[in-house]
Design a protein around this motif. Structure first.
Motif, PDB file in Angstrom:
ATOM      1  N   PRO A 134       0.805  -1.232   0.000  1.00 10.44           N
ATOM      2  CA  PRO A 134       0.000   0.000   0.000  1.00 10.44           C
ATOM      3  C   PRO A 134       0.829   1.269   0.000  1.00 10.44           C
ATOM      4  O   PRO A 134       0.464   2.258  -0.643  1.00 10.44           O
ATOM      5  CB  PRO A 134      -0.819  -0.117   1.291  1.00 10.44           C
ATOM      6  N   ARG A 135       1.967   1.261   0.730  1.00 12.25           N
ATOM      7  CA  ARG A 135       2.794   2.458   0.874  1.00 12.25           C
ATOM      8  C   ARG A 135       4.214   2.199   0.386  1.00 12.25           C
ATOM      9  O   ARG A 135       4.631   1.060   0.235  1.00 12.25           O
ATOM     10  CB  ARG A 135       2.839   2.902   2.342  1.00 12.25           C
ATOM     11  N   ALA A 136       4.933   3.296   0.212  1.00 12.24           N
ATOM     12  CA  ALA A 136       6.341   3.187  -0.180  1.00 12.24           C
ATOM     13  C   ALA A 136       7.191   2.804   1.021  1.00 12.24           C
ATOM     14  O   ALA A 136       6.773   2.921   2.177  1.00 12.24           O
ATOM     15  CB  ALA A 136       6.824   4.511  -0.761  1.00 12.24           C
ATOM     16  N   ASP A 137       8.408   2.377   0.745  1.00 19.11           N
ATOM     17  CA  ASP A 137       9.384   2.120   1.800  1.00 19.11           C
ATOM     18  C   ASP A 137       9.777   3.455   2.427  1.00 19.11           C
ATOM     19  O   ASP A 137      10.203   4.378   1.717  1.00 19.11           O
ATOM     20  CB  ASP A 137      10.614   1.436   1.192  1.00 19.11           C
ATOM     21  N   PRO A 138       9.640   3.594   3.748  1.00 16.65           N
ATOM     22  CA  PRO A 138       9.954   4.883   4.378  1.00 16.65           C
ATOM     23  C   PRO A 138      11.417   5.309   4.291  1.00 16.65           C
ATOM     24  O   PRO A 138      11.754   6.384   4.813  1.00 16.65           O
ATOM     25  CB  PRO A 138       9.539   4.660   5.840  1.00 16.65           C
ATOM     26  N   ASP A 139      12.280   4.511   3.673  1.00 18.28           N
ATOM     27  CA  ASP A 139      13.660   4.968   3.539  1.00 18.28           C
ATOM     28  C   ASP A 139      13.746   6.271   2.750  1.00 18.28           C
ATOM     29  O   ASP A 139      14.693   7.050   2.921  1.00 18.28           O
ATOM     30  CB  ASP A 139      14.553   3.894   2.904  1.00 18.28           C
ATOM     31  N   ASP A 140      12.742   6.530   1.895  1.00 16.49           N
ATOM     32  CA  ASP A 140      12.749   7.778   1.137  1.00 16.49           C
ATOM     33  C   ASP A 140      12.564   8.994   2.035  1.00 16.49           C
ATOM     34  O   ASP A 140      12.982  10.097   1.681  1.00 16.49           O
ATOM     35  CB  ASP A 140      11.655   7.762   0.069  1.00 16.49           C
ATOM     36  N   TRP A 141      11.932   8.804   3.179  1.00 17.59           N
ATOM     37  CA  TRP A 141      11.714   9.935   4.088  1.00 17.59           C
ATOM     38  C   TRP A 141      13.042  10.454   4.629  1.00 17.59           C
ATOM     39  O   TRP A 141      13.116  11.612   5.034  1.00 17.59           O
ATOM     40  CB  TRP A 141      10.792   9.525   5.233  1.00 17.59           C
ATOM     41  N   GLY A 142      14.057   9.617   4.678  1.00 17.61           N
ATOM     42  CA  GLY A 142      15.403  10.061   5.029  1.00 17.61           C
ATOM     43  C   GLY A 142      16.282  10.272   3.814  1.00 17.61           C
ATOM     44  O   GLY A 142      17.147  11.142   3.801  1.00 17.61           O
ATOM     45  N   GLY A 143      16.060   9.471   2.770  1.00 16.66           N
ATOM     46  CA  GLY A 143      16.899   9.542   1.584  1.00 16.66           C
ATOM     47  C   GLY A 143      16.797  10.869   0.858  1.00 16.66           C
ATOM     48  O   GLY A 143      17.809  11.425   0.405  1.00 16.66           O
ATOM     49  N   THR A 144      15.585  11.394   0.738  1.00 14.91           N
ATOM     50  CA  THR A 144      15.419  12.682   0.059  1.00 14.91           C
ATOM     51  C   THR A 144      16.067  13.823   0.839  1.00 14.91           C
ATOM     52  O   THR A 144      16.802  14.633   0.253  1.00 14.91           O
ATOM     53  CB  THR A 144      13.935  12.951  -0.235  1.00 14.91           C
ATOM     54  N   PRO A 145      15.847  13.964   2.155  1.00 13.62           N
ATOM     55  CA  PRO A 145      16.572  15.015   2.880  1.00 13.62           C
ATOM     56  C   PRO A 145      18.090  14.889   2.767  1.00 13.62           C
ATOM     57  O   PRO A 145      18.789  15.897   2.598  1.00 13.62           O
ATOM     58  CB  PRO A 145      16.110  14.819   4.331  1.00 13.62           C
ATOM     59  N   ALA A 146      18.604  13.663   2.854  1.00 17.96           N
ATOM     60  CA  ALA A 146      20.053  13.478   2.752  1.00 17.96           C
ATOM     61  C   ALA A 146      20.555  13.829   1.360  1.00 17.96           C
ATOM     62  O   ALA A 146      21.605  14.469   1.209  1.00 17.96           O
ATOM     63  CB  ALA A 146      20.423  12.033   3.103  1.00 17.96           C
ATOM     64  N   ALA A 147      19.824  13.427   0.326  1.00 18.92           N
ATOM     65  CA  ALA A 147      20.222  13.750  -1.045  1.00 18.92           C
ATOM     66  C   ALA A 147      20.261  15.258  -1.260  1.00 18.92           C
ATOM     67  O   ALA A 147      21.199  15.792  -1.864  1.00 18.92           O
ATOM     68  CB  ALA A 147      19.263  13.092  -2.036  1.00 18.92           C
ATOM     69  N   LEU A 148      19.245  15.958  -0.769  1.00 21.55           N
ATOM     70  CA  LEU A 148      19.204  17.406  -0.924  1.00 21.55           C
ATOM     71  C   LEU A 148      20.317  18.082  -0.131  1.00 21.55           C
ATOM     72  O   LEU A 148      20.895  19.083  -0.579  1.00 21.55           O
ATOM     73  CB  LEU A 148      17.835  17.929  -0.494  1.00 21.55           C
TER      74      LEU A 148
END
Length: 302
Positions: A60-74
């Protein structure tokens, strides 16, 4: 009673062409992209937190690793003063998933912080779950602007259907030659191949649609959660990230705070950010210790 599907000659030719291009993609994956030199960057990530209850959605939902991955990438990009080279950043990119209405939109929060505090351009950020057509049109526009002297590096942080639909618009507009100057970086079989709907498309199909023009490189998978000294994930062990928590730079403390939302406590994972680190350094074996050295005194330090 099971019925069989008649396979026509055109179907067979289409399938044959697909696998020929796919084989080419695997060859391209072993080749080196041009060295990144302040070229344009586009990124698309998932991170959807509003549940997609469709019967064809595997999760149903994405892997929450993106919630940290996007801030770190930026943060990595901001440290390199590349805010103006980010020409597209889309998130929540599950095509056909619902917009965020009664669930917290972690990805939008990360984007808004980067816009307000790290100097990114608000006009290049898109919540795909809220406005998919607008986001697809924008990526198609930056794809078709690509030339030999102004290539586009695309960091692939989510399923491929969003990218596929943007490529389809470029091809339909007759601008497919521009795709020869698009360089895709991926690290994940999931991102390349996961289908939210049976009618969706893989990365190999997106490259086939470009008639093999798109350049593709798959680096080492940036996850090694059981070996926290390697790469970008340590599962439930936040110790390798404590330097962020204790840093004098509030922006790095903010990145650390974005790791705390995983419902299973497994938020010590910024693996997708490893692709951005690779783009800028050429090192596909980055890790939290190397990131600490890279960040030094902080993101905006002079």
């Amino acid at each position: 009673m099971m019925t069989s599907r008649l396979v026509t000659v055109p179907d067979m030719l289409k399938t044959l062409c697909f696998w020929i291009v796919f084989a080419s993609c695997k060859f391209i994956a072993t080749a080196q992209h041009p060295v990144y030199q302040n070229h344009r960057i586009a990124i698309s990530a998932d991170g959807n937190n509003q549940a997609d209850e469709h019967s064809e959605a595997r999760w149903p939902r994405a892997d929450p690793d993106d919630w940290g991955g996007t801030p770190a990438a930026l943060a990595i990009l901001a440290k390199a003063n590349l805010q103006n080279q980010v020409v597209h950043y889309s998130y929540n990119n599950f095509i056909a998933a619902p917009p965020h209405t009664d669930e917290r939109n972690f990805m939008a929060e990360a984007a808004n912080y980067a816009i307000e505090h790290l100097g990114f351009d608000e006009s290049v950020f898109f919540d795909v779950s809220a406005a998919p057509a607008k986001a697809i049109d924008h990526l198609a526009e930056v794809l078709q602007q690509s030339t030999a002297s102004d290539p586009l590096f695309f960091i692939h942080m989510g399923p491929s259907e969003f990218f596929y639909q943007a490529v389809a618009k470029v091809v339909s507009a007759g601008k497919q030659d521009a795709l020869a100057h698009v360089y895709v970086i991926s690290h994940s079989g999931y991102n390349d191949n996961h289908l939210r709907r049976t009618a969706h498309h893989t990365m190999a199909e997106a490259i086939a649609l470009s008639d093999g023009r798109i350049n593709y490189q798959k680096i080492k998978d940036q996850n090694a959660c059981k070996e926290p000294e390697k790469l970008w994930c340590s599962g439930t062990d936040f110790t390798p990230f404590y330097w962020m928590r204790d840093h004098s730079d509030p922006a790095l403390r903010w990145v650390y705070s974005r790791l705390q939302f995983h419902p299973g406590g497994k938020g010590a994972d910024i693996s997708d950010a490893g692709m951005v680190y690779y783009l800028l350094t050429g090192d596909e074996y980055g890790n939290l210790s190397k990131l600490k050295d890279y960040m030094g005194d902080g993101i905006m330090s002079k």
